[in-house]
Enzyme design. Sequence first.
Site, mmCIF file in Angstrom:
data_model
loop_
_atom_site.group_PDB
_atom_site.id
_atom_site.type_symbol
_atom_site.label_atom_id
_atom_site.label_comp_id
_atom_site.label_asym_id
_atom_site.label_seq_id
_atom_site.Cartn_x
_atom_site.Cartn_y
_atom_site.Cartn_z
ATOM 1 N N LEU A 1 -8.729 -32.459 64.336
ATOM 2 C CA LEU A 1 -9.863 -31.541 64.462
ATOM 3 C C LEU A 1 -10.887 -32.297 63.414
ATOM 4 C CD1 LEU A 1 -7.901 -28.162 63.464
ATOM 5 C CD2 LEU A 1 -7.916 -29.503 65.666
ATOM 6 N N GLY B 1 -15.809 -36.752 62.090
ATOM 7 C CA GLY B 1 -17.095 -37.061 61.494
ATOM 8 C C GLY B 1 -16.851 -38.226 60.677
ATOM 9 N N VAL C 1 -14.849 -38.467 57.698
ATOM 10 C CA VAL C 1 -13.381 -38.486 57.406
ATOM 11 C C VAL C 1 -12.520 -38.783 58.825
ATOM 12 C CG1 VAL C 1 -11.332 -37.522 56.500
ATOM 13 C CG2 VAL C 1 -13.698 -37.351 55.271
ATOM 14 N N GLY D 1 -13.422 -40.096 61.326
ATOM 15 C CA GLY D 1 -13.802 -41.488 61.941
ATOM 16 C C GLY D 1 -12.917 -42.669 61.174
ATOM 17 N N ALA E 1 7.294 -44.719 59.189
ATOM 18 C CA ALA E 1 7.265 -43.392 59.809
ATOM 19 C C ALA E 1 8.731 -43.200 60.678
ATOM 20 C CB ALA E 1 6.392 -42.809 60.457
ATOM 21 N N LYS F 1 -11.540 -28.951 50.676
ATOM 22 C CA LYS F 1 -11.428 -28.300 49.452
ATOM 23 C C LYS F 1 -12.043 -27.250 49.291
ATOM 24 C CE LYS F 1 -15.037 -31.312 49.257
ATOM 25 N NZ LYS F 1 -15.272 -32.587 49.462
ATOM 26 N N GLY G 1 -11.060 -37.710 46.730
ATOM 27 C CA GLY G 1 -11.113 -38.975 48.111
ATOM 28 C C GLY G 1 -9.826 -39.870 48.200
ATOM 29 N N GLY H 1 -27.223 -41.828 50.936
ATOM 30 C CA GLY H 1 -26.291 -40.940 51.632
ATOM 31 C C GLY H 1 -25.078 -40.346 50.837
ATOM 32 N N LYS I 1 -12.744 -28.338 43.615
ATOM 33 C CA LYS I 1 -11.775 -29.104 43.360
ATOM 34 C C LYS I 1 -10.855 -28.972 42.289
ATOM 35 C CE LYS I 1 -14.366 -32.900 45.647
ATOM 36 N NZ LYS I 1 -15.463 -33.992 45.453
HETATM 37 P P1 NAP Z 1 -18.511 -34.390 59.121
HETATM 38 O O1 NAP Z 1 -18.941 -35.761 58.794
HETATM 39 O O2 NAP Z 1 -19.460 -33.212 58.919
HETATM 40 O O3 NAP Z 1 -17.587 -33.991 60.255
HETATM 41 C C1 NAP Z 1 -17.068 -32.875 60.664
HETATM 42 C C2 NAP Z 1 -16.461 -33.067 61.986
HETATM 43 O O4 NAP Z 1 -15.677 -31.895 62.375
HETATM 44 C C3 NAP Z 1 -17.472 -33.674 63.090
HETATM 45 O O5 NAP Z 1 -16.963 -34.311 63.825
HETATM 46 C C4 NAP Z 1 -17.786 -32.223 63.587
HETATM 47 O O6 NAP Z 1 -18.179 -32.251 64.800
HETATM 48 C C5 NAP Z 1 -16.490 -31.557 63.523
HETATM 49 N N1 NAP Z 1 -16.641 -29.917 63.662
HETATM 50 C C6 NAP Z 1 -17.238 -28.963 62.616
HETATM 51 N N2 NAP Z 1 -17.237 -27.905 62.908
HETATM 52 C C7 NAP Z 1 -16.546 -27.882 64.323
HETATM 53 C C8 NAP Z 1 -16.220 -26.792 64.992
HETATM 54 N N3 NAP Z 1 -16.527 -25.459 64.843
HETATM 55 N N4 NAP Z 1 -15.717 -26.949 66.230
HETATM 56 C C9 NAP Z 1 -15.470 -28.310 66.594
HETATM 57 N N5 NAP Z 1 -15.694 -29.233 65.704
HETATM 58 C C10 NAP Z 1 -16.410 -29.034 64.501
HETATM 59 O O7 NAP Z 1 -17.768 -33.981 57.702
HETATM 60 P P2 NAP Z 1 -16.664 -35.012 56.742
HETATM 61 O O8 NAP Z 1 -17.669 -35.654 55.519
HETATM 62 O O9 NAP Z 1 -15.971 -35.834 57.423
HETATM 63 O O10 NAP Z 1 -15.847 -34.066 55.835
HETATM 64 C C11 NAP Z 1 -14.693 -33.403 56.526
HETATM 65 C C12 NAP Z 1 -13.853 -32.600 55.574
HETATM 66 O O11 NAP Z 1 -13.327 -33.603 54.564
HETATM 67 C C13 NAP Z 1 -14.624 -31.584 54.677
HETATM 68 O O12 NAP Z 1 -13.602 -30.598 54.552
HETATM 69 C C14 NAP Z 1 -14.855 -32.309 53.431
HETATM 70 O O13 NAP Z 1 -14.969 -31.519 52.317
HETATM 71 C C15 NAP Z 1 -13.702 -33.273 53.286
HETATM 72 N N6 NAP Z 1 -13.870 -34.481 52.615
HETATM 73 C C16 NAP Z 1 -15.005 -35.184 52.932
HETATM 74 C C17 NAP Z 1 -15.213 -36.457 51.908
HETATM 75 C C18 NAP Z 1 -16.156 -37.421 52.398
HETATM 76 O O14 NAP Z 1 -16.496 -38.396 51.812
HETATM 77 N N7 NAP Z 1 -17.020 -37.054 53.390
HETATM 78 C C19 NAP Z 1 -14.364 -36.741 51.223
HETATM 79 C C20 NAP Z 1 -13.193 -35.596 50.697
HETATM 80 C C21 NAP Z 1 -12.947 -34.724 51.703
HETATM 81 P P3 NAP Z 1 -19.574 -32.917 65.565
HETATM 82 O O15 NAP Z 1 -19.354 -34.331 65.258
HETATM 83 O O16 NAP Z 1 -19.696 -33.033 67.072
HETATM 84 O O17 NAP Z 1 -20.544 -32.371 64.908
HETATM 85 N N1 HSE Z 2 -19.641 -34.571 48.159
HETATM 86 C C1 HSE Z 2 -18.598 -35.167 47.425
HETATM 87 C C2 HSE Z 2 -18.915 -35.871 46.037
HETATM 88 C C3 HSE Z 2 -17.548 -35.998 48.305
HETATM 89 O O1 HSE Z 2 -20.211 -36.061 46.002
HETATM 90 O O2 HSE Z 2 -18.148 -36.197 45.424
HETATM 91 C C4 HSE Z 2 -16.866 -35.182 49.027
HETATM 92 O O3 HSE Z 2 -15.771 -34.739 48.106
#
Ligand code: NAP
Ligand code: HSE
Length: 471
Positions: free
Chosen positions: A35, A38, A40, A42, A59, A131, A160, A213, A232
């Site tokens: 699900l 984006g 993560v 990817g 596994a 989180k 992370g 970014g 967190k």
């Molecule tokens: P992101 O880049 O914004 O990706 C979110 C993805 O979810 C996108 O592919 C989006 O689709 C899809 N999405 C969101 N809402 C949706 C909905 N209602 N229906 C269908 N698809 C939906 O977010 P991210 O940075 O990967 O973060 C994802 C999670 O990991 C978050 O909970 C974040 O807090 C956590 N996290 C992120 C990081 C980080 O470094 N980024 C680190 C630790 C934890 P579209 O692409 O089509 O918009």
């Molecule tokens: N936005 C967070 C940070 C990354 O700056 O550490 C995702 O947990």
Amino acid sequence: MKTEGGPPLNLNPEPHAASDRRRLRGGAPIQIGLLGCGTVGGGVLRLLAENSGYLAERAGVPLVVKRVVVRDLEKERVSALDRGLLTTSAEEVVDDPTIDLVVEVMGGETPARALIERAIDRGKGVVTANKLLLAAHGPALIARAAARQVDLAFEGAVGGGIPIIRTLRDAFASDWVERVTAIVNGTCNYILTRMRDTGASFEAALREAQDLGYAEKPDPSLDVDGHDAAHKLIVLAMLAFGAQVDSGAVHTSGIRTIEEADHRYADRFGYTIKHLAIGRDLGDSIELRVHPTLIPKQSVLANVSGVLNAVLLEGRAVGPSLVYGRGAGDLPTAVSVVSDVLDVARSIASGVAGMQGRGMSIKPRRVRPLSEIVSRYYLRFAVEDRPGVMGRLAGALGDAGVSIEQIVQQGPTKASQGAAPAGGAAAREPAVDVVLITHDAQEGLVRSALDAIAREEFLREPPHLFRIEEP
Ligand code: NAP
Ligand code: HSE
């Protein structure tokens, strides 16, 4: 080798366990519904593709992504994605009986919460990095998964790529964690590092973080106002202290009010300013707070720079222990998420799903109000430079029972360089900074001294208060 009167010891059980798992599922792959695709998501696809052979070996069965849910079917995605797997129908994926395991990396509360609940109710293992959701509903989701005997894993939610959830849940399960002191927001840590190292203002360092970014555009408030770190900390407190806590109970402040001058004075007193998430188990209550903090320049956390994260744990038996590394980003976070996938897949393949939450006890605990905490404080006052001011400052603190350890005066300050008074009024005295460090004091007493000082006409702007920790 034989034990006395017992069966032969199997010193290398792994190959047997792997073949047993293959037999259990008849070698059938674990099918994954992803699900979100984006940042993560990817990274998760890349890691699953690049390490597929190794992961299947670990596994005992192949790990196969069956569907990938997104909002926008046309958007460019990582090359590891087979675009034929894309769908916008999350419910269909969660309801698909051939999907064993759901990975939620969409973020946010809606619809992520309902989807995870639905996946659990359908007996699927769940991995999430969310989180925000865990801070609001973690204990309920963990209980739901335990009741259904499925696994809910969330290593990617804090820090992370650094293994802090496993460390608390498994490695320190035999100890009593007394204190957690953590740098868990890379954006804040980057901004503070740039302010300290280059003398940049908060606004300039934030712009730089946005251009790279690290900070969200146009609204960076989740990070710079401390909410991400608070989420967190609540997740960490669940594992470290078995605590169920409302986010409203966690004192949360961000880094917007820190000025270049605060970094200079902190340095002069032998400290550096870090945005810390702090948790302490006091037995009858816990302390949970997120705020900018002065820590000694030579301490380990003071030297965690840029976007890096670190969590310092202090266990009653083990003493201090540090985990340190990349706290965000596609591949570091994917390492945690895919390791969870591997764990959950192994449990499913071995017929022992539901182990993750077993024996976990999470209960509501009293969070000590900020007014009751005891700390040393850094206080900076922009005041008029005239006789008696220093005495009145010290007097107000003394009257409240707060003892001063060190004090310096330096000026003129930015407050003295403002526009001349309107209407030809007489110019005011120049302003100077008076900066002091207190001995240990109860915060309520410090606040009552600040209330008294706020009524003084010599004060030019609201005081700056930061707590001091010696982790
Ligand atoms: P992101 O880049 O914004 O990706 C979110 C993805 O979810 C996108 O592919 C989006 O689709 C899809 N999405 C969101 N809402 C949706 C909905 N209602 N229906 C269908 N698809 C939906 O977010 P991210 O940075 O990967 O973060 C994802 C999670 O990991 C978050 O909970 C974040 O807090 C956590 N996290 C992120 C990081 C980080 O470094 N980024 C680190 C630790 C934890 P579209 O692409 O089509 O918009
Ligand atoms: N936005 C967070 C940070 C990354 O700056 O550490 C995702 O947990």
